[in-house]
Design a protein around this motif. Structure first.
Motif, short mmCIF file in Angstrom:
data_model
loop_
_atom_site.label_atom_id
_atom_site.label_comp_id
_atom_site.label_asym_id
_atom_site.label_seq_id
_atom_site.Cartn_x
_atom_site.Cartn_y
_atom_site.Cartn_z
N SER A 52 0.74 -1.39 0.02
CA SER A 52 -0.01 -0.02 -0.04
C SER A 52 0.96 1.27 0.14
O SER A 52 0.46 1.99 -0.56
N PHE A 53 2.19 1.26 0.57
CA PHE A 53 2.85 2.49 0.74
C PHE A 53 3.09 2.90 -0.75
O PHE A 53 3.26 4.07 -1.08
N ALA A 88 0.64 8.48 1.49
CA ALA A 88 1.89 7.12 1.92
C ALA A 88 2.27 7.47 3.11
O ALA A 88 2.48 6.67 4.21
N HIS A 123 8.72 7.22 -3.89
CA HIS A 123 8.47 7.55 -2.16
C HIS A 123 9.85 7.44 -1.40
O HIS A 123 9.65 7.92 -0.27
#
Ligand SMILES: NC(=O)C1=CN([C@@H]2O[C@H](COP(=O)(O)OP(=O)(O)OC[C@H]3O[C@@H](n4cnc5c(N)ncnc54)[C@H](O)[C@@H]3O)[C@@H](O)[C@H]2O)C=CC1
Ligand SMILES: [Mg+2]
Length: 332
Positions: free
Chosen positions: A128-129, A137, A316
Motif C-alpha cells: 500500500s505504501f 503514503a 516515495h
C-alpha cells in the motif's frame, strides 16, 4: 472544560493556519478530555493486523478509505464489537480544517466482513505504501508505526507492569513506576557517494532482483550524523568521504520505524577503488550519469518481465530523491 476552551481559542486566534494546526494537535496530545471530544467527530484510518484499508476508484488508483467516527461506530456494531474499541484509536494528524485524524486497528474482528461493509481491502503496508500517492503514503506509514508501537509496548521494561496510554496515544506510562515511554525510531544515515563523474549504488542480497540503492546504515549510540556517514561508507565499500551535504529526511516504516537522514557525499576520484564488504552488500558499483538517467526514465517495474538494470528505488523513497538531485546537480 476551561482548558478545552483555551486550546480551541488559542488555535483559532492564530493568523497562520499551520501554527493553528500545530497548536491544535499539541493540545490534543496534552489533554485527554480535548482529545476525547475530537475523537467523537474525526477522520478515521482503519487497519486490520497493521494493514491499511484501501479503496480503488474508477480510474484504478488507490486511496485510503474515507471514514468518519460515526462510520466506524456503525461498523463496530455491525461486526459485533462494543464501541469501547474506539478508545484504542491513535491520533496521527489533523486536516487543514483542524479536524483530527485517528487510526484504529480492528485486527480482532472479521477481516472479510469488515472489507465488505467498508467496500475496501486491507492491503499489506509494503504494497500500500507504493500504491498510495502524495501525502497519504507517509500518513499511513506513520499510523502503522504508531499502532505497531502500541501493540508491542504494553509492559514496562523496568518493572514488567502494564503501561497505559494517554488518549492521543502519543505516550504510555508504567502504572507502577510512572516511567513514561514515547514512540521510538532508529536514526539511519543514507548517503549517495559521488566521485564527481559517477555515483555509487549498492544492493543487499535481500533486495528484489536488480534493485540498487544509496548506502545506508543505522547510527551507533553517541555518533553524530557525519560520524555515521563516514563509518558506514568506510565499512561497506572501503572509501574515505571527503565532504558531505545534507539533503532531506524521511520516516521509513520498513522493517521498523527508521528516521532516515539523507546526504550527498564526495570522494576523491584518485581514491575511488571499491573494497566491498560482501557480508553487508551483495554488490556495489559506480554508475555513470547516462546509466542512472536511463534507469530513472524506465517505467516503474511491476514484476513479470525481467527488471531493468539497475532498477532504482521508487519515488516515495528518499534514495530516489538523492539520485534525482545528483543527476540535476551534475548536469547543471
Ligand atoms: N528510504 C530509503 O530510500 C532507503 C531505506 N533504507 C533503510 O535503511 C535502513 C538501514 O540500512 P541497512 O543497510 O540495513 O543498515 P546497516 O548497514 O546498519 O546494517 C543493518 C545491520 O545493522 C545492525 N543494526 C544496528 N542498529 C540497528 C537498529 N537500530 N535496527 C536494526 N538493525 C540495527 C543489525 O545487525 C542489522 O543487520 C534499513 O531499514 C532500510 O530499510 C535503505 C535504503 C534506502
Ligand atoms: Mg547498510
Amino acid at each position: 472544560m476551561l482548558r478545552v476552551l483555551q486550546i480551541v481559542r488559542l488555535s483559532s486566534r492564530c493568523s497562520s493556519s499551520f501554527v493553528s494546526r500545530m497548536r491544535f494537535l499539541n493540545g490534543l496530545k496534552q489533554n485527554d478530555d480535548v482529545c476525547s471530544a475530537a475523537l467523537q467527530d474525526a477522520h478515521m484510518f482503519l487497519f486490520h493486523r497493521l494493514s491499511p484499508l484501501l479503496q480503488r476508484n474508477h480510474q484504478g488508483t488507490f486511496r485510503t478509505a474515507e471514514l468518519r467516527t460515526s462510520d466506524v461506530q456503525s461498523l463496530l456494531e455491525n461486526l459485533g464489537s462494543d464501541r469501547t474499541l474506539l478508545q484504542e484509536a491513535v491520533l496521527i494528524g489533523c486536516t487543514e480544517q483542524n479536524q483530527a485524524q485517528f487510526c484504529l486497528d480492528i485486527g480482532g474482528l472479521d477481516q472479510t466482513a469488515a472489507e465488505e461493509l467498508c467496500g475496501g481491502t486491507f492491503v499489506d503496508l509494503r504494497k500500500s505504501f507504493f500504491l498510495l500517492s502524495g501525502a497519504e503514503a507517509p500518513l499511513v506509514a506513520k499510523a502503522q508505526a504508531l499502532l505497531r508501537w502500541h501493540q508491542t509496548s504494553g509492559f514496562c521494561s523496568a518493572t514488567g507492569q502494564p503501561t497505559h496510554r494517554n488518549q492521543a496515544g502519543s505516550q504510555r506510562t508504567c502504572s507502577s513506576s510512572g516511567i513514561i515511554y514515547y514512540p521510538k525510531m532508529s536514526p539511519v544515515v543514507i548517503v549517495l557517494v559521488s566521485d564527481g563523474e559517477r555515483c555509487l549504488l549498492g544492493r543487499q542480497a535481500t533486495f528484489p532482483r536488480g534493485l540498487y540503492s544509496a548506502l545506508a546504515g543505522f547510527c551507533d549510540m553517541g555518533e553524530t550524523l557525519e560520524e555515521t556517514l563516514s563509518r558506514e561508507v568506510a565499512e561497506e565499500v572501503g572509501l574515505e568521504v571527503q565532504s558531505f551535504s545534507f539533503s532531506s529526511s524521511q520516516h521509513w516504516p520498513f522493517p521498523q520505524s527508521s528516521f532516515m537522514m539523507a546526504c550527498h557525499a564526495s570522494v576523491s576520484p584518485a581514491h575511488s577503488q571499491l573494497c566491498v564488504d560482501h557480508s553487508e552488500l551483495e554488490d556495489a558499483r559506480w554508475f555513470s550519469q547516462q546509466e542512472v538517467l536511463s534507469a530513472l526514465q524506465t517505467p516503474p517495474h511491476r514484476g513479470g518481465r525481467a527488471p531493468p538494470s539497475p532498477w532504482l528505488p521508487p519515488k516515495h523513497a528518499v534514495a530516489h530523491r538523492l539520485i534525482t538531485e545528483w543527476i540535476q546537480n551534475t548536469r547543471s
